[in-house]
Design a protein around this motif. Structure first.
Motif, short mmCIF file in Angstrom:
data_model
loop_
_atom_site.label_atom_id
_atom_site.label_comp_id
_atom_site.label_asym_id
_atom_site.label_seq_id
_atom_site.Cartn_x
_atom_site.Cartn_y
_atom_site.Cartn_z
N ALA A 131 0.84 -1.19 0.00
CA ALA A 131 0.00 0.00 0.00
C ALA A 131 0.88 1.25 0.00
N ALA A 132 0.26 2.38 -0.32
CA ALA A 132 1.01 3.63 -0.39
C ALA A 132 0.16 4.80 0.08
N VAL A 133 0.74 5.63 0.93
CA VAL A 133 0.16 6.90 1.32
C VAL A 133 1.01 7.99 0.68
N LEU A 134 0.39 8.81 -0.14
CA LEU A 134 1.10 9.92 -0.79
C LEU A 134 0.53 11.23 -0.28
N THR A 135 1.42 12.12 0.13
CA THR A 135 1.03 13.46 0.55
C THR A 135 1.52 14.46 -0.48
N VAL A 136 0.79 15.53 -0.63
CA VAL A 136 1.22 16.60 -1.54
C VAL A 136 1.56 17.83 -0.71
N SER A 137 2.84 18.16 -0.67
CA SER A 137 3.27 19.36 0.04
C SER A 137 3.44 20.48 -1.00
N SER A 138 4.60 21.12 -1.04
CA SER A 138 4.83 22.21 -1.97
C SER A 138 6.27 22.68 -1.81
N GLY A 139 6.79 23.32 -2.84
CA GLY A 139 8.06 24.01 -2.68
C GLY A 139 7.99 25.06 -1.58
N LEU A 140 6.78 25.56 -1.33
CA LEU A 140 6.58 26.59 -0.30
C LEU A 140 6.67 26.01 1.11
N ALA A 141 6.76 24.68 1.22
CA ALA A 141 7.03 24.07 2.53
C ALA A 141 8.43 24.41 3.00
N ALA A 146 5.09 34.72 1.40
CA ALA A 146 4.64 35.49 2.56
C ALA A 146 3.17 35.89 2.48
N SER A 147 2.63 36.06 1.28
CA SER A 147 1.22 36.46 1.16
C SER A 147 0.27 35.32 1.47
N THR A 148 0.79 34.09 1.53
CA THR A 148 -0.03 32.94 1.92
C THR A 148 0.64 32.22 3.09
N PRO A 149 0.74 32.88 4.23
CA PRO A 149 1.53 32.33 5.33
C PRO A 149 0.98 31.03 5.88
N THR A 150 -0.35 30.90 5.97
CA THR A 150 -0.90 29.67 6.55
C THR A 150 -0.81 28.53 5.56
N TYR A 151 -1.03 28.80 4.28
CA TYR A 151 -0.85 27.75 3.27
C TYR A 151 0.58 27.21 3.33
N SER A 152 1.55 28.11 3.33
CA SER A 152 2.95 27.70 3.37
C SER A 152 3.25 26.90 4.64
N ALA A 153 2.69 27.33 5.75
CA ALA A 153 2.91 26.64 7.02
C ALA A 153 2.29 25.24 7.01
#
Length: 249
Positions: A131-141, A146-153
């Motif tokens: 089985a596999a669990v895949l998460t999608v983060s971001s380069g912003l991780a 700065a304009s999307t502080p909570t998304y980045s966090a």
């Protein structure tokens, strides 16, 4: 991970990267299940890809996520993979307005949603041979916008959570893979992003990502070339330069 022969659930599968991954896995002979908030968006994808299945779910609603997971497992007992792709990205004016509601909604969808869904699916996944669990983060991780502080966090938290989950499940049948996209041409932040020449074309991103998934990188991280400057900014001593590039002064 194996990229054929799965029964795979992809949240946020009605558009953007989620839809692209769903169609890529569908073409490779996987049973693909997509989910999203709008039935009309799911119906459009299913109509273009006969054999796909879709379910609506509110990833910010704890009870709805639990019920959704039970429903999918009951209908698809061969389910052995999930891509936690659903997310929202909204600018927050922390100086001039009340942004707390946006921040809380972002955390509920982008962080609590995947954690709740993974928790609901893990007992079933551990009974599967593979089985596999895949998460999608971001380069912003790794270097935030700065304009999307909570998304980045939330994406930084998903990266950390994925690292821990991979370690904790190392002696089970469940593989943990983190997908960290760069800035990609999708409608995540509207039509401007979808046509922005500074963003990576979606088709190019999907092709490189599927190739990397098939190669099973030892790190467990799926990093297209374009995101590596962000991913390794701290290690290479370029964190401030990359931050200034993303956040012009």
């Amino acid at each position: 991970m194996q990229i054929t022969g799965n029964t795979i659930l992809i949240t946020g599968g009605g558009s953007g990267i989620g839809r692209g991954l769903a169609e890529a896995f569908h073409r490779r002979g996987n049973q693909v299940i997509i989910s999203g908030r709008r039935q009309s968006a799911l119906d459009e994808v299913i109509a273009a890809n006969p054999g796909m299945v879709g379910y609506t779910v509110d990833m910010a609603d704890k009870a709805d996520v639990a019920e959704f997971a039970s429903r999918v497992i009951a209908a698809h007992p061969a389910l052995n993979a999930v891509i936690n792709n659903a997310g929202i990205m909204v600018d927050e004016d922390v100086v001039g307005s009340d942004y707390l509601e946006t921040a809380e909604a972002t955390i509920a969808t982008n962080l609590l949603g995947p954690i709740r869904l993974i928790a609901a699916l893990l007992p079933h996944f551990q009974r599967q041979p593979k089985a596999a669990v895949l998460t999608v983060s971001s380069g912003l991780a790794f270097v935030p916008k700065a304009s999307t502080p909570t998304y980045s966090a939330t994406k930084a938290a998903i990266h950390s959570y994925s690292q821990s989950l991979r370690y904790l499940l190392r002696n089970t049948s469940v593989e943990v893979i983190e997908i960290a996209p760069p800035y990609v041409q999708t409608f995540l932040q509207g039509a401007h992003q979808a046509s922005d020449p500074n963003a990576m074309p979606l088709d190019a991103y999907l092709a490189e990502t599927i190739e990397l998934l098939a190669s099973e990188p030892a790190s467990g991280e799926i990093l297209v070339e374009r995101v590596k400057r962000q991913r390794f900014a701290e290690a290479t001593g370029n964190a401030q330069a990359v931050f200034d590039f993303i956040n012009p002064r």
